[in-house]
Every structure is written in structure tokens, then in C-alpha cells.
Design an enzyme around this catalytic site. Sequence first.
Site, mmCIF file in Angstrom:
data_model
loop_
_atom_site.group_PDB
_atom_site.id
_atom_site.type_symbol
_atom_site.label_atom_id
_atom_site.label_comp_id
_atom_site.label_asym_id
_atom_site.label_seq_id
_atom_site.Cartn_x
_atom_site.Cartn_y
_atom_site.Cartn_z
ATOM 1 N N GLY A 241 0.836 -1.208 0.000
ATOM 2 C CA GLY A 241 0.000 0.000 0.000
ATOM 3 C C GLY A 241 0.866 1.251 0.000
ATOM 4 O O GLY A 241 2.000 1.236 -0.490
ATOM 5 N N ASP B 233 1.938 -8.401 -1.229
ATOM 6 C CA ASP B 233 0.592 -7.935 -0.841
ATOM 7 C C ASP B 233 -0.404 -9.019 -1.217
ATOM 8 O O ASP B 233 -0.128 -9.852 -2.088
ATOM 9 C CB ASP B 233 0.252 -6.621 -1.554
ATOM 10 C CG ASP B 233 -0.835 -5.836 -0.820
ATOM 11 O OD1 ASP B 233 -0.517 -4.827 -0.169
ATOM 12 O OD2 ASP B 233 -2.021 -6.262 -0.882
ATOM 13 N N ARG C 23 -5.633 3.992 9.445
ATOM 14 C CA ARG C 23 -6.720 4.682 10.146
ATOM 15 C C ARG C 23 -7.587 5.487 9.187
ATOM 16 O O ARG C 23 -7.092 6.093 8.258
ATOM 17 C CB ARG C 23 -6.129 5.647 11.175
ATOM 18 C CG ARG C 23 -5.735 4.968 12.447
ATOM 19 C CD ARG C 23 -5.460 5.983 13.516
ATOM 20 N NE ARG C 23 -4.357 6.849 13.152
ATOM 21 C CZ ARG C 23 -4.053 7.960 13.812
ATOM 22 N NH1 ARG C 23 -4.791 8.329 14.829
ATOM 23 N NH2 ARG C 23 -3.027 8.693 13.454
ATOM 24 N N ARG D 3 -5.713 4.504 16.674
ATOM 25 C CA ARG D 3 -4.784 3.445 16.283
ATOM 26 C C ARG D 3 -5.206 2.121 16.928
ATOM 27 O O ARG D 3 -5.019 1.057 16.352
ATOM 28 C CB ARG D 3 -3.370 3.791 16.739
ATOM 29 C CG ARG D 3 -2.740 4.891 15.930
ATOM 30 C CD ARG D 3 -1.282 5.073 16.276
ATOM 31 N NE ARG D 3 -0.686 6.110 15.437
ATOM 32 C CZ ARG D 3 -0.723 7.401 15.711
ATOM 33 N NH1 ARG D 3 -1.291 7.836 16.809
ATOM 34 N NH2 ARG D 3 -0.174 8.281 14.903
ATOM 35 N N ASN E 211 -5.435 -5.846 12.657
ATOM 36 C CA ASN E 211 -4.036 -5.890 12.242
ATOM 37 C C ASN E 211 -3.261 -7.020 12.903
ATOM 38 O O ASN E 211 -2.293 -7.527 12.331
ATOM 39 C CB ASN E 211 -3.370 -4.530 12.480
ATOM 40 C CG ASN E 211 -3.795 -3.521 11.420
ATOM 41 O OD1 ASN E 211 -4.478 -3.872 10.461
ATOM 42 N ND2 ASN E 211 -3.399 -2.282 11.588
ATOM 43 N N VAL F 94 6.059 -1.643 11.137
ATOM 44 C CA VAL F 94 5.467 -0.318 10.875
ATOM 45 C C VAL F 94 3.967 -0.331 11.185
ATOM 46 O O VAL F 94 3.388 0.670 11.595
ATOM 47 C CB VAL F 94 5.698 0.100 9.390
ATOM 48 C CG1 VAL F 94 5.026 1.432 9.083
ATOM 49 C CG2 VAL F 94 7.190 0.189 9.078
ATOM 50 N N ASN G 166 0.354 -0.395 12.624
ATOM 51 C CA ASN G 166 -0.213 0.124 13.878
ATOM 52 C C ASN G 166 -1.223 -0.832 14.498
ATOM 53 O O ASN G 166 -1.819 -1.620 13.771
ATOM 54 C CB ASN G 166 -0.935 1.456 13.596
ATOM 55 C CG ASN G 166 -0.008 2.637 13.767
ATOM 56 O OD1 ASN G 166 0.909 2.600 14.563
ATOM 57 N ND2 ASN G 166 -0.289 3.696 13.023
ATOM 58 N N ARG H 151 8.855 14.637 12.679
ATOM 59 C CA ARG H 151 7.763 15.630 12.694
ATOM 60 C C ARG H 151 8.110 16.787 13.618
ATOM 61 O O ARG H 151 7.929 17.957 13.278
ATOM 62 C CB ARG H 151 6.460 14.954 13.146
ATOM 63 C CG ARG H 151 5.872 14.069 12.078
ATOM 64 C CD ARG H 151 4.609 13.346 12.518
ATOM 65 N NE ARG H 151 3.999 12.704 11.362
ATOM 66 C CZ ARG H 151 3.240 11.619 11.414
ATOM 67 N NH1 ARG H 151 2.973 11.052 12.579
ATOM 68 N NH2 ARG H 151 2.723 11.111 10.310
ATOM 69 N N HIS I 32 3.888 5.586 20.261
ATOM 70 C CA HIS I 32 3.672 6.368 19.052
ATOM 71 C C HIS I 32 2.541 7.367 19.247
ATOM 72 O O HIS I 32 1.542 7.079 19.875
ATOM 73 C CB HIS I 32 3.328 5.381 17.929
ATOM 74 C CG HIS I 32 3.238 6.004 16.587
ATOM 75 N ND1 HIS I 32 3.952 7.120 16.216
ATOM 76 C CD2 HIS I 32 2.533 5.639 15.489
ATOM 77 C CE1 HIS I 32 3.670 7.412 14.963
ATOM 78 N NE2 HIS I 32 2.815 6.528 14.498
HETATM 79 O O1 TXD Z 1 4.619 5.407 12.497
HETATM 80 C C1 TXD Z 1 4.110 4.395 12.109
HETATM 81 N N1 TXD Z 1 4.488 3.246 12.616
HETATM 82 C C2 TXD Z 1 3.080 4.421 11.056
HETATM 83 C C3 TXD Z 1 2.207 3.294 10.925
HETATM 84 C C4 TXD Z 1 2.995 5.483 10.128
HETATM 85 C C5 TXD Z 1 2.137 5.402 9.060
HETATM 86 C C6 TXD Z 1 1.282 4.257 8.821
HETATM 87 N N2 TXD Z 1 1.247 3.331 9.884
HETATM 88 C C7 TXD Z 1 0.516 2.081 9.723
HETATM 89 O O2 TXD Z 1 1.087 1.310 8.676
HETATM 90 C C8 TXD Z 1 -0.927 2.218 9.345
HETATM 91 O O3 TXD Z 1 -1.727 2.533 10.442
HETATM 92 C C9 TXD Z 1 -1.210 0.807 8.815
HETATM 93 O O4 TXD Z 1 -1.403 -0.072 9.902
HETATM 94 C C10 TXD Z 1 0.097 0.431 8.109
HETATM 95 C C11 TXD Z 1 0.049 0.586 6.588
HETATM 96 O O5 TXD Z 1 -0.327 1.887 6.227
HETATM 97 P P1 TXD Z 1 -0.598 2.249 4.679
HETATM 98 O O6 TXD Z 1 -0.884 3.689 4.628
HETATM 99 O O7 TXD Z 1 0.477 1.696 3.819
HETATM 100 O O8 TXD Z 1 -1.944 1.431 4.404
HETATM 101 P P2 TXD Z 1 -2.500 0.920 3.001
HETATM 102 O O9 TXD Z 1 -2.139 1.864 1.905
HETATM 103 O O10 TXD Z 1 -3.937 0.596 3.239
HETATM 104 O O11 TXD Z 1 -1.703 -0.439 2.725
HETATM 105 C C12 TXD Z 1 -1.852 -1.568 3.492
HETATM 106 C C13 TXD Z 1 -1.656 -2.741 2.566
HETATM 107 C C14 TXD Z 1 -2.764 -2.907 1.523
HETATM 108 O O12 TXD Z 1 -2.228 -2.859 0.224
HETATM 109 C C15 TXD Z 1 -3.351 -4.287 1.851
HETATM 110 O O13 TXD Z 1 -3.786 -4.995 0.689
HETATM 111 C C16 TXD Z 1 -2.169 -4.966 2.512
HETATM 112 O O14 TXD Z 1 -1.604 -3.952 3.335
HETATM 113 N N3 TXD Z 1 -2.518 -6.138 3.286
HETATM 114 C C17 TXD Z 1 -1.766 -7.255 3.286
HETATM 115 N N4 TXD Z 1 -0.610 -7.547 2.679
HETATM 116 C C18 TXD Z 1 -0.080 -8.767 2.877
HETATM 117 N N5 TXD Z 1 -0.650 -9.674 3.683
HETATM 118 C C19 TXD Z 1 -1.806 -9.428 4.330
HETATM 119 N N6 TXD Z 1 -2.358 -10.355 5.133
HETATM 120 C C20 TXD Z 1 -2.412 -8.172 4.147
HETATM 121 N N7 TXD Z 1 -3.543 -7.585 4.610
HETATM 122 C C21 TXD Z 1 -3.597 -6.345 4.085
#
Ligand code: TXD
Length: 313
Positions: free
Chosen positions: A15, A37, A86, A92, A99, A122, A124, A155, A179
Site C-alpha cells: 500500500g 501484498d 486509520r 490506532r 491488524n 510499521v 499500527n 515531525r 507512538h
Molecule cells: O509510524 C508508524 N508506525 C506508522 C504506521 C505510520 C504510518 C502508517 N502506519 C501504519 O502502517 C498504518 O496505520 C497501517 O497499519 C500500516 C500501513 O499503512 P498504509 O498507509 O500503507 O496502508 P495501506 O495503503 O492501506 O496499505 C496496506 C496494505 C494494503 O495494500 C493491503 O492490501 C495490505 O496492506 N494487506 C496485506 N498484505 C499482505 N498480507 C496481508 N495479510 C495483508 N492484509 C492487508
Amino acid sequence: MKTSARPKITVIGGGNVGATTAMRLAEARLGDVVLVDIVEGMPQGKCLDLVQSAPVLGHDCRLLGSNGYDETAGSDIVVMTAGLARKPGMSRDDLLKANAEIVRAAMKGVIPGSPDAIIVMVTNPLDAMAQLAMVESKFPRERVLGMAGVLDSARFSAFIAMELNVSVSNIQAFVLGGHGDDMVPLTRYTTVAGVPVTELIKPERLAQIVERTRKGGAEIVSLLKTGSAYYAPSASAVQMCDAILNDRKQILPCAVYLQGEYGHRGVFLGVPCKLGRKGLDSIFEVELRPDEKEALGRSAKSVEELVKVLGIA
Ligand code: TXD
């Protein structure tokens, strides 16, 4: 298995954060990348697009998208970004259970082929998911690191640089704890060209900047409407990968499993960590004031509550 002598990095989740991380890793020439993914075709398509930018950018890193884990075998680092992001108004912690299932499935897929990898978590809620990854992977704490402090510090640094109209390179921010809302900024250890920021910005104004940092993620969520921040999060995860792969011994705030450091045991919390080729090299301990200890204690408590809900305490 590895297809070149370069380090191999698996990024789980293609993502916003994951794909941008893959892009930054290759552009920084840190290694070959496998992007995983569950969405069919998506990681393959994104990687093909990234591969086609390599001739323009002049790097030779290989990028491969996959819906499974076979191609990830032999990874040096696994960056875990899969999960739900989110939505406006969502905390979160709302993400916790959904998650957790995703983290469990991903660890089950990736660990057998990469038993020596270092995990950079990474997803959350960060600290609890990192703890879950450690339990699921059965890795030692040196090889499970959570990314949040680098982002929170970035930040904070960005806002201080904006306030004082100075280069971001002059700012050294120091943030502890969980966080976001639970972050514990140590303003007296935060410096601008070596001068404590507390001498340059008035307390009321500094408090506002701290508050904006704490809510930094939410501010972006409410502007974007769909999805959450990913440029700074991916840059932060890549900085950790760089410190590890280049054995920099760089001190970065990361979430790690504490074993008595800072007065806490058995919980993941953001503390300054020296990162090197083995992952966590050591924890950098500084003296805290009673109010800072208390804030860190609150942070630990909220992580402990989540971990209890997950049944992994
Ligand atoms: O500071 C921090 N740690 C963070 C954390 C800063 C920014 C984002 N943070 C968290 O990272 C956010 O709260 C989410 O829990 C993750 C991912 O954020 P992102 O913005 O990349 O989310 P997306 O764009 O929705 O992408 C998530 C992808 C998406 O393509 C799903 O199809 C995939 O995860 N997904 C999976 N991939 C592989 N395997 C499984 N099981 C799976 N489930 C969903």
C-alpha cells in the site's frame, strides 16, 4: 534465495507506506526488494513500474512483486507495513485486532524462509504489533524493531525548523515513549545547532509544537480523508534499514522490547537505540526527570493494555 550480492529486503504490504518504502529503498541503493501484498497483481504492477524507473534513476536494485512468500527467502530485513490504515476519527487501537491477524499471517509466511532477518515493524498500533511480531517470530529482541520514534522525531524537527526558519539539519529532536498521543518529547534534550530548544522557543509556543507533533498523524489523516501519512513514515523506515545494513551504529528512537531499561520490563517502548548490522546494538539510557518518567510510565501502560487484549502479555 538471493539473486544478487546486494542485501535483500522484503516489504510486506504494497500500500502507501509499503510501496513508497520499496521505492525509497531502491533509490537509496540499499538492496533488492520483494514487495508482498494479498491484492492480486498490485505488488507485481507496482514493482514493474519501479523497475522501469531504474534506468532513469541509474540504479540496479531488483524489485519483485508477489502475492506469496516463496520469493522472500533469504531476506536480511523484513519491513512489515501490511495492515489497515486509520480512517478519520478512528484511533490506532481500533486497528488492534484486525491488524493482529494480518501480522500473525505475515509472520507465518515470511519467517520460515528468512530465519535470520531483522524485522522493522510499521503496522499500527505500532508498539503492540512489534511485540506480537516478536512473539510470533520467536526472534531475539535485537531483531525486532518498531518504527515510530524516527517519524515522531522527524515531525517534531520539521515543526521546530519551520518555527525558527532554520535548516532541518540543525535540529536534533529527542522523543521517547509510544507512538503519537503517548509520545514523550524530551524538549531539554532537543537541540538547535547544539542549543537546547527550550532556550530558543517560549514554553507556551513549544507546548503547542509538541501537541501538533503528537497529533501529527491525525492532522494528515483529516486532510487526506482517505488513508494516512506515508512519505515521512516510509522515509523513517528506510533510515532504520540504512542504519542496519550499513552498520552505522546510529542512535535512533525505535520501539524495542525493554528488559529493565528506563525502569520497564517485558514491554515494547520507544527509546533511543544504537542500530547496527545485528539490529539493536544497545539501548542508550539517559537520566529522566520524575515527570518524564511518569509520562513514559503512562505510555508503557497503554501498550501493556493492548498486549493484554492480544493475550501475549
Ligand atoms: O509510524 C508508524 N508506525 C506508522 C504506521 C505510520 C504510518 C502508517 N502506519 C501504519 O502502517 C498504518 O496505520 C497501517 O497499519 C500500516 C500501513 O499503512 P498504509 O498507509 O500503507 O496502508 P495501506 O495503503 O492501506 O496499505 C496496506 C496494505 C494494503 O495494500 C493491503 O492490501 C495490505 O496492506 N494487506 C496485506 N498484505 C499482505 N498480507 C496481508 N495479510 C495483508 N492484509 C492487508
